[in-house]
Write a protein that holds these residues in place. Structure first.
Motif, PDB file in Angstrom:
ATOM      1  N   PHE A 174       0.840  -1.200   0.000  1.00 52.33           N
ATOM      2  CA  PHE A 174       0.000   0.000   0.000  1.00 52.33           C
ATOM      3  C   PHE A 174       0.873   1.247   0.000  1.00 52.33           C
ATOM      4  O   PHE A 174       1.830   1.342   0.768  1.00 52.33           O
ATOM      5  CB  PHE A 174      -0.904  -0.009   1.230  1.00 52.33           C
ATOM      6  N   ARG A 175       0.560   2.207  -0.873  1.00 48.87           N
ATOM      7  CA  ARG A 175       1.423   3.374  -1.049  1.00 48.87           C
ATOM      8  C   ARG A 175       0.767   4.701  -0.690  1.00 48.87           C
ATOM      9  O   ARG A 175       1.453   5.700  -0.499  1.00 48.87           O
ATOM     10  CB  ARG A 175       1.912   3.442  -2.498  1.00 48.87           C
ATOM     11  N   TYR A 176      -0.542   4.761  -0.647  1.00 48.58           N
ATOM     12  CA  TYR A 176      -1.197   6.036  -0.386  1.00 48.58           C
ATOM     13  C   TYR A 176      -0.856   6.538   1.022  1.00 48.58           C
ATOM     14  O   TYR A 176      -0.873   5.776   1.986  1.00 48.58           O
ATOM     15  CB  TYR A 176      -2.708   5.879  -0.492  1.00 48.58           C
ATOM     16  N   ASN A 177      -0.607   7.847   1.111  1.00 54.74           N
ATOM     17  CA  ASN A 177      -0.454   8.435   2.434  1.00 54.74           C
ATOM     18  C   ASN A 177      -1.847   8.854   2.932  1.00 54.74           C
ATOM     19  O   ASN A 177      -2.850   8.711   2.223  1.00 54.74           O
ATOM     20  CB  ASN A 177       0.513   9.616   2.400  1.00 54.74           C
ATOM     21  N   GLN A 208      -3.867  11.278   0.738  1.00 57.86           N
ATOM     22  CA  GLN A 208      -4.414  10.653  -0.468  1.00 57.86           C
ATOM     23  C   GLN A 208      -5.641   9.806  -0.133  1.00 57.86           C
ATOM     24  O   GLN A 208      -6.628   9.798  -0.869  1.00 57.86           O
ATOM     25  CB  GLN A 208      -3.344   9.801  -1.150  1.00 57.86           C
ATOM     26  N   GLN A 209      -5.575   9.080   0.989  1.00 57.29           N
ATOM     27  CA  GLN A 209      -6.729   8.288   1.420  1.00 57.29           C
ATOM     28  C   GLN A 209      -7.929   9.192   1.707  1.00 57.29           C
ATOM     29  O   GLN A 209      -9.061   8.898   1.313  1.00 57.29           O
ATOM     30  CB  GLN A 209      -6.373   7.486   2.673  1.00 57.29           C
ATOM     31  N   GLN A 210      -7.666  10.281   2.396  1.00 58.23           N
ATOM     32  CA  GLN A 210      -8.750  11.216   2.730  1.00 58.23           C
ATOM     33  C   GLN A 210      -9.375  11.805   1.466  1.00 58.23           C
ATOM     34  O   GLN A 210     -10.592  11.989   1.386  1.00 58.23           O
ATOM     35  CB  GLN A 210      -8.210  12.323   3.631  1.00 58.23           C
ATOM     36  N   ALA A 211      -8.534  12.074   0.458  1.00 55.85           N
ATOM     37  CA  ALA A 211      -9.038  12.648  -0.787  1.00 55.85           C
ATOM     38  C   ALA A 211     -10.001  11.687  -1.487  1.00 55.85           C
ATOM     39  O   ALA A 211     -10.995  12.117  -2.091  1.00 55.85           O
ATOM     40  CB  ALA A 211      -7.869  12.994  -1.707  1.00 55.85           C
ATOM     41  N   VAL A 212      -9.713  10.379  -1.409  1.00 56.41           N
ATOM     42  CA  VAL A 212     -10.608   9.379  -2.006  1.00 56.41           C
ATOM     43  C   VAL A 212     -11.983   9.438  -1.337  1.00 56.41           C
ATOM     44  O   VAL A 212     -13.025   9.458  -2.010  1.00 56.41           O
ATOM     45  CB  VAL A 212     -10.006   7.958  -1.875  1.00 56.41           C
ATOM     46  N   GLN A 253      -5.124   1.067  -4.614  1.00 55.32           N
ATOM     47  CA  GLN A 253      -4.930   2.086  -3.598  1.00 55.32           C
ATOM     48  C   GLN A 253      -6.263   2.739  -3.210  1.00 55.32           C
ATOM     49  O   GLN A 253      -6.539   2.980  -2.026  1.00 55.32           O
ATOM     50  CB  GLN A 253      -3.950   3.154  -4.098  1.00 55.32           C
ATOM     51  N   ARG A 254      -7.108   3.008  -4.205  1.00 55.50           N
ATOM     52  CA  ARG A 254      -8.426   3.587  -3.937  1.00 55.50           C
ATOM     53  C   ARG A 254      -9.311   2.603  -3.175  1.00 55.50           C
ATOM     54  O   ARG A 254     -10.025   2.976  -2.238  1.00 55.50           O
ATOM     55  CB  ARG A 254      -9.084   3.989  -5.256  1.00 55.50           C
ATOM     56  N   THR A 255      -9.240   1.334  -3.588  1.00 55.18           N
ATOM     57  CA  THR A 255     -10.068   0.315  -2.939  1.00 55.18           C
ATOM     58  C   THR A 255      -9.679   0.140  -1.479  1.00 55.18           C
ATOM     59  O   THR A 255     -10.546   0.062  -0.591  1.00 55.18           O
ATOM     60  CB  THR A 255      -9.932  -1.018  -3.686  1.00 55.18           C
ATOM     61  N   LEU A 256      -8.399   0.078  -1.203  1.00 51.74           N
ATOM     62  CA  LEU A 256      -7.946  -0.082   0.183  1.00 51.74           C
ATOM     63  C   LEU A 256      -8.283   1.151   1.023  1.00 51.74           C
ATOM     64  O   LEU A 256      -8.537   1.041   2.226  1.00 51.74           O
ATOM     65  CB  LEU A 256      -6.442  -0.361   0.215  1.00 51.74           C
ATOM     66  N   SER A 257      -8.282   2.308   0.395  1.00 54.86           N
ATOM     67  CA  SER A 257      -8.686   3.521   1.114  1.00 54.86           C
ATOM     68  C   SER A 257     -10.164   3.444   1.495  1.00 54.86           C
ATOM     69  O   SER A 257     -10.545   3.772   2.626  1.00 54.86           O
ATOM     70  CB  SER A 257      -8.434   4.753   0.248  1.00 54.86           C
TER      71      SER A 257
END
Length: 371
Positions: free
Chosen positions: A42-45, A48-52, A82-86
């Motif tokens: 997983f690479r999103y910080n 980035q997760q919050q933005a999703v 990355q979007r799915t895990l967020s």
């Protein structure tokens, strides 16, 4: 290649969500492998997760996701991990978002209306079925935005199976065995699968497939129960490097050790004599490519080295001394049609100084070794 566009609710995506470090991450009722064991970490910080999540809650569109349809009717995430895990992480309270007043908001603190808006949000997903080559070609075409899949990740996705999963355990995990054993000798990062890509190129070349045909190598080994032989080959290479060149230098990092090992490992060398020779060559200012010394002391091939070239002043001096006459064919040439050559060859102790420079016509210089 069959490609079908569908809309998937977030509620359906997160259904049956599980996250296991060893077996991967599942969703969509257990039918979607969100992060197969061979895939990236997983690479999103947090931002980035919050933005999703904010994109979903505002009803804005997310980028299209891509799922591969397996032979058994299940799915693997190709692009959109990355979007799915967020999304799944927010639903399980792994992180929070902030409202306009900077208040901390988790999924369970959203209003009922906001929760339903989140769960009913429609994700756009391409489902694809096809041959390995069709999938690989298509994945490369679509891999143009967001957190891009690396070439090795694309290959892993197409040739997923027990071999890649086990190989990734050795070569692609943080602080994996390959890193602990050979970090001083390989370039790149394990999490970006550079080590796995390197050993696969070496193994494909060794097997006569060619280092540029890793996809063919993976197709052959896709359903091997493990990657034990690949790991044994890597260990043999690193062990041979350490025993043949026990004194480490930074110039050893990133060499094509697979090719060097394959060509020379069956020979017996005096390691101290090699070290003495390497030491002398490292101090020679005429050698520009110091990393080439390691193969040169085994091969004796001067093409493994790059020498300091004669400068224009030295060339002009030799040209004038020869009155523009090529010392081999005896014909006159303009300076721009001649090349500098060592009178006493470098391998015989000749140096790159004006007194050891002679000018040859281009043809003579490039054919002198065949005379």
């Amino acid at each position: 290649m069959k490609i079908e566009l569908k809309s998937i609710k977030v509620a359906d995506l997160i259904s049956g969500y599980t996250n296991d470090a060893d077996t991967g991450v599942l969703g969509y009722g257990g039918r979607l492998n969100i992060r197969p064991p061979y895939q990236r970490e997983f690479r999103y910080n947090e931002a980035q997760q919050q933005a999703v999540i904010e994109t979903i809650l505002k009803g804005f569109p997310l980028n299209i996701m891509y799922w591969s349809v397996d032979a058994d009717g299940n799915y693997e995430m190709i692009d959109g991990q990355q979007r799915t895990l967020s999304i799944c992480g927010f639903h399980t309270h792994d992180f929070n978002i902030k409202d306009s007043n900077n208040n901390t908001i988790y999924f369970n603190t959203l209003t009922e209306e906001e929760q339903q808006k989140f769960l009913n949000y429609q994700l756009t997903v391409y489902f694809c079925e096809g041959t390995d080559k069709e999938k690989l070609d298509w994945f490369r075409v679509i891999n143009i935005a967001g957190e891009k899949l690396l070439d090795q990740e694309l290959l892993n996705a197409v040739y997923s199976g027990p071999f890649v999963s086990d190989a990734r355990r050795y070569f692609s995990k943080k602080d994996c065995a390959a890193y602990k054993l050979g970090a001083k000798y390989l370039n790149g990062k394990t999490l970006e699968q550079a080590y796995l890509a390197t050993i696969l190129r070496w193994a494909a070349r060794r097997d006569g497939i060619g280092k540029d045909n890793v996809d063919k190598y993976l197709a052959i080994h896709q359903f091997d129960p493990n990657a034990n032989q690949l790991w044994a080959y890597f260990m043999a290479i690193i062990t041979w490097i350490k025993s043949t060149f026990p004194h480490y230098r930074n110039e050893m990092k990133g060499l094509d050790w697979g090719a060097i090992y394959d060509e020379f490992h069956e020979n017996i060398y005096d390691t101290q004599a090699l070290e003495n020779r390497i030491h002398d060559l490292m101090e020679d200012d005429d050698i520009m490519k110091k990393s080439g010394i390691y193969r040169y002391v085994l091969s004796g091939d001067l093409r493994d080295l790059s020498f300091r070239a004669f400068d224009m002043k030295q060339k002009r001096e030799a040209y004038e001394r020869q009155n523009g006459i090529c010392v081999h064919c005896g014909k006159h040439f303009a300076l721009e049609n001649m090349e500098a050559d060592h009178i006493t060859p470098w391998k015989e102790g000749g140096t790159t100084v004006a007194e050891n420079c002679q000018m040859l016509c281009i043809n003579c210089n490039r054919t002198k070794g065949a005379r």
